[in-house]
Scaffold this motif. Structure first.
Motif, PDB file in Angstrom:
ATOM      1  N   PHE A 219       0.816  -1.207   0.000  1.00 44.24           N
ATOM      2  CA  PHE A 219       0.000   0.000   0.000  1.00 44.24           C
ATOM      3  C   PHE A 219       0.853   1.263   0.000  1.00 44.24           C
ATOM      4  CE2 PHE A 219      -3.477  -2.690   1.999  1.00 44.24           C
ATOM      5  CZ  PHE A 219      -4.240  -2.710   0.844  1.00 44.24           C
ATOM      6  N   GLU A 222       1.952   1.740  -3.639  1.00 43.62           N
ATOM      7  CA  GLU A 222       0.824   2.154  -4.474  1.00 43.62           C
ATOM      8  C   GLU A 222       0.496   3.635  -4.260  1.00 43.62           C
ATOM      9  OE1 GLU A 222      -2.518  -0.439  -3.814  1.00 43.62           O
ATOM     10  OE2 GLU A 222      -1.231  -2.203  -3.783  1.00 43.62           O
ATOM     11  N   ASN A 223       0.479   4.041  -3.015  1.00 40.39           N
ATOM     12  CA  ASN A 223       0.152   5.421  -2.672  1.00 40.39           C
ATOM     13  C   ASN A 223       1.225   6.383  -3.167  1.00 40.39           C
ATOM     14  OD1 ASN A 223      -1.411   7.447  -0.901  1.00 40.39           O
ATOM     15  ND2 ASN A 223       0.663   7.580  -0.079  1.00 40.39           N
ATOM     16  N   TYR A 224       2.482   5.980  -3.043  1.00 38.67           N
ATOM     17  CA  TYR A 224       3.600   6.848  -3.422  1.00 38.67           C
ATOM     18  C   TYR A 224       3.643   7.091  -4.927  1.00 38.67           C
ATOM     19  CZ  TYR A 224       8.398   8.681  -3.199  1.00 38.67           C
ATOM     20  OH  TYR A 224       9.518   9.470  -3.275  1.00 38.67           O
ATOM     21  N   HIS A 229      -4.013  11.631  -4.891  1.00 42.24           N
ATOM     22  CA  HIS A 229      -4.490  11.849  -3.513  1.00 42.24           C
ATOM     23  C   HIS A 229      -4.024  13.179  -2.917  1.00 42.24           C
ATOM     24  CE1 HIS A 229      -0.422  10.239  -2.898  1.00 42.24           C
ATOM     25  NE2 HIS A 229      -0.452  10.726  -1.666  1.00 42.24           N
ATOM     26  N   ASP A 356       0.185  10.343   5.018  1.00 44.90           N
ATOM     27  CA  ASP A 356      -0.128   9.181   4.185  1.00 44.90           C
ATOM     28  C   ASP A 356      -0.614   7.982   4.992  1.00 44.90           C
ATOM     29  OD1 ASP A 356       0.337  10.063   1.543  1.00 44.90           O
ATOM     30  OD2 ASP A 356       2.507   9.919   1.848  1.00 44.90           O
ATOM     31  N   ALA A 359      -4.239   7.012   4.821  1.00 42.63           N
ATOM     32  CA  ALA A 359      -4.641   6.447   3.534  1.00 42.63           C
ATOM     33  C   ALA A 359      -4.256   4.974   3.421  1.00 42.63           C
ATOM     34  CB  ALA A 359      -4.013   7.247   2.400  1.00 42.63           C
ATOM     35  N   ILE A 360      -3.009   4.661   3.756  1.00 43.09           N
ATOM     36  CA  ILE A 360      -2.555   3.283   3.538  1.00 43.09           C
ATOM     37  C   ILE A 360      -3.125   2.332   4.586  1.00 43.09           C
ATOM     38  CG2 ILE A 360      -0.523   4.003   2.263  1.00 43.09           C
ATOM     39  CD1 ILE A 360       1.177   3.665   4.700  1.00 43.09           C
ATOM     40  N   ASP A 382      -4.255   6.857 -12.456  1.00 36.61           N
ATOM     41  CA  ASP A 382      -3.707   5.701 -11.731  1.00 36.61           C
ATOM     42  C   ASP A 382      -2.721   4.871 -12.535  1.00 36.61           C
ATOM     43  OD1 ASP A 382      -4.967   5.993  -9.240  1.00 36.61           O
ATOM     44  OD2 ASP A 382      -6.824   5.104  -9.987  1.00 36.61           O
ATOM     45  N   THR A 385       0.330   3.455 -10.538  1.00 37.23           N
ATOM     46  CA  THR A 385      -0.088   2.463  -9.547  1.00 37.23           C
ATOM     47  C   THR A 385      -0.482   1.161 -10.225  1.00 37.23           C
ATOM     48  OG1 THR A 385      -0.822   4.170  -8.020  1.00 37.23           O
ATOM     49  CG2 THR A 385      -1.743   1.981  -7.703  1.00 37.23           C
TER      50      THR A 385
END
Length: 397
Positions: A219, A222-224, A229, A356, A359-360, A382, A385
């Protein structure tokens, strides 16, 4: 006799068809199945196919700066040991004595001359060679014609240091590191070259922090990778570097992904600034790039500093995040006159990473839903990601 429950294949753990859906075009693809974030059996499979098969990060060289410095590292149950030898080369060994399998190193330390096993005092030099075997032939008989020391050296792990990052390929089956890193080095050649890399110095006062998060390691990657976001998770950052100022980064052949910004502003305190890289192209002075190098390291490259944000998987839903900060030259990295500026820069990045977490960790909690199908992707926002999801899926299959 108790039945053997050993996992025979990935299909015993999850639906392979769902995994294959990940590799479809982004408009119709699903994300990785829930089991990739919730199943302990899956994590065992992932350890071998991703963390042992690929070039994986286990630390930075600055953590063992002097000859004899050593520290243990546990990669999801595999005991490793990082040692700096007397020639200043960093080596990685399996952290186990070749005699009776005793774990050699329990905590970070500085060794004098040898790596000594606490069990029977078998001792190795910093290159892993077995030197001493006390009483092997009987009391006070320390050698034996029936035993060849050269066949019982420590087992060294294939490793490489790049930008002070320690990479290992435990199964020794990945391509050469130079070929692995070449696509990223080619991309960054307009910003830095090999001479610039040598200028990086770790900050000793405000150069590191660790965070423990209650989620699967994937996660964080993916977020990075995406800037989608920014307005919701990083509202203050979005005011300075707006989502519209960001661009996607997809590094073929599919080894890294991330985002870049065209609105980076150097930290300033009074009239003081950090030194900058020598060869940064003039038309990109406000560019910064944030790369997730698969599987487990996130890198931030700026004209005046560089950070390494690497992930240590602890369990299926627990990860330790390690941040290490570097500057160009000793004055920027450790000089007294820029200390307040380093402090402010470190605080800024820690605040961003703390934001963050909600979120994760929220995504981890959501994976408890049996109706979730791995999710969908925005075809526009996306793409990086989705590239990471595809990399994981293809690595597993």
């Amino acid at each position: 006799m108790e039945k053997n429950h050993k996992i025979r294949s990935l299909s015993d753990i999850l639906d392979i068809k769902k995994l294959m859906n990940v590799d479809k075009p982004i408009e119709t693809a699903n994300g990785l199945p829930n089991q990739c974030y919730t199943s302990k059996e899956y994590l065992e499979y992932e350890r071998d196919r991703i963390f042992c098969d690929k070039w994986t990060v286990i630390g930075v060289g600055n953590s063992i700066p002097n000859p004899g410095d050593a520290k243990p590292y546990n990669l999801l149950g595999i005991p490793l040991m990082i040692v700096r030898d007397k020639d200043l080369k960093i080596r990685v060994f399996h952290n186990v004595c070749s005699h009776r399998g005793f774990k050699l190193l329990d905590k970070p330390c500085t060794l004098k001359n040898v790596i000594r096993c606490p069990y029977h005092s078998w001792s190795y030099d910093f290159k892993g060679n077995l030197l001493a075997t006390p009483h092997i032939g009987g009391l006070n008989i320390h050698n034996s014609d029936k035993f060849n020391k050269n066949q019982s050296n420590l087992k060294e792990v294939r490793s490489k240091i790049w930008m002070d990052i320690i990479f290992v390929n435990i199964n020794a089956n990945e391509i050469d590191f130079e070929d692995y890193i070449k696509p990223l080095e080619d991309r960054w050649s307009r910003f830095i070259n090999h001479d610039d890399q040598k200028l990086l110095v770790h900050s000793n006062d405000y150069g590191s922090f660790d965070l423990t998060v209650k989620c699967n390691w994937k996660f964080a990657i993916e977020n990075y990778c995406e800037s989608y976001h920014l307005p919701t998770i990083h509202p203050e950052l979005n005011k300075v570097s707006n989502i519209n100022d960001h661009y996607h980064i997809q590094g073929l052949p599919n080894r890294f992904a991330g985002q870049g910004s065209e609105k980076y502003e150097q930290p300033v305190k009074g009239n003081k600034k950090f030194d900058t890289f020598n060869n940064w192209e003039k038309k990109s002075l406000k560019n910064s790039e944030y790369i997730a190098l698969f599987p487990n390291v996130m890198i931030g490259l700026h004209i005046d500093h560089f950070y390494v944000f690497w992930l240590e998987p602890i369990g299926i839903n627990k990860t330790k995040e390690h941040m290490q900060m570097y500057y160009i030259g000793e004055k920027s990295a450790n000089g007294e006159e820029l200390k307040d500026l380093r402090k402010e820069n470190a605080r800024f990045w820690k605040d961003v990473m703390l934001e963050d977490i909600s979120a994760i960790e929220g995504m981890q909690e959501g994976r408890g839903s049996p109706t979730y199908n791995g999710g969908n992707f925005s075809p526009v926002m996306d793409q990086p990601t989705h590239q990471f999801h595809k990399w994981v899926a293809n690595s597993l299959i």
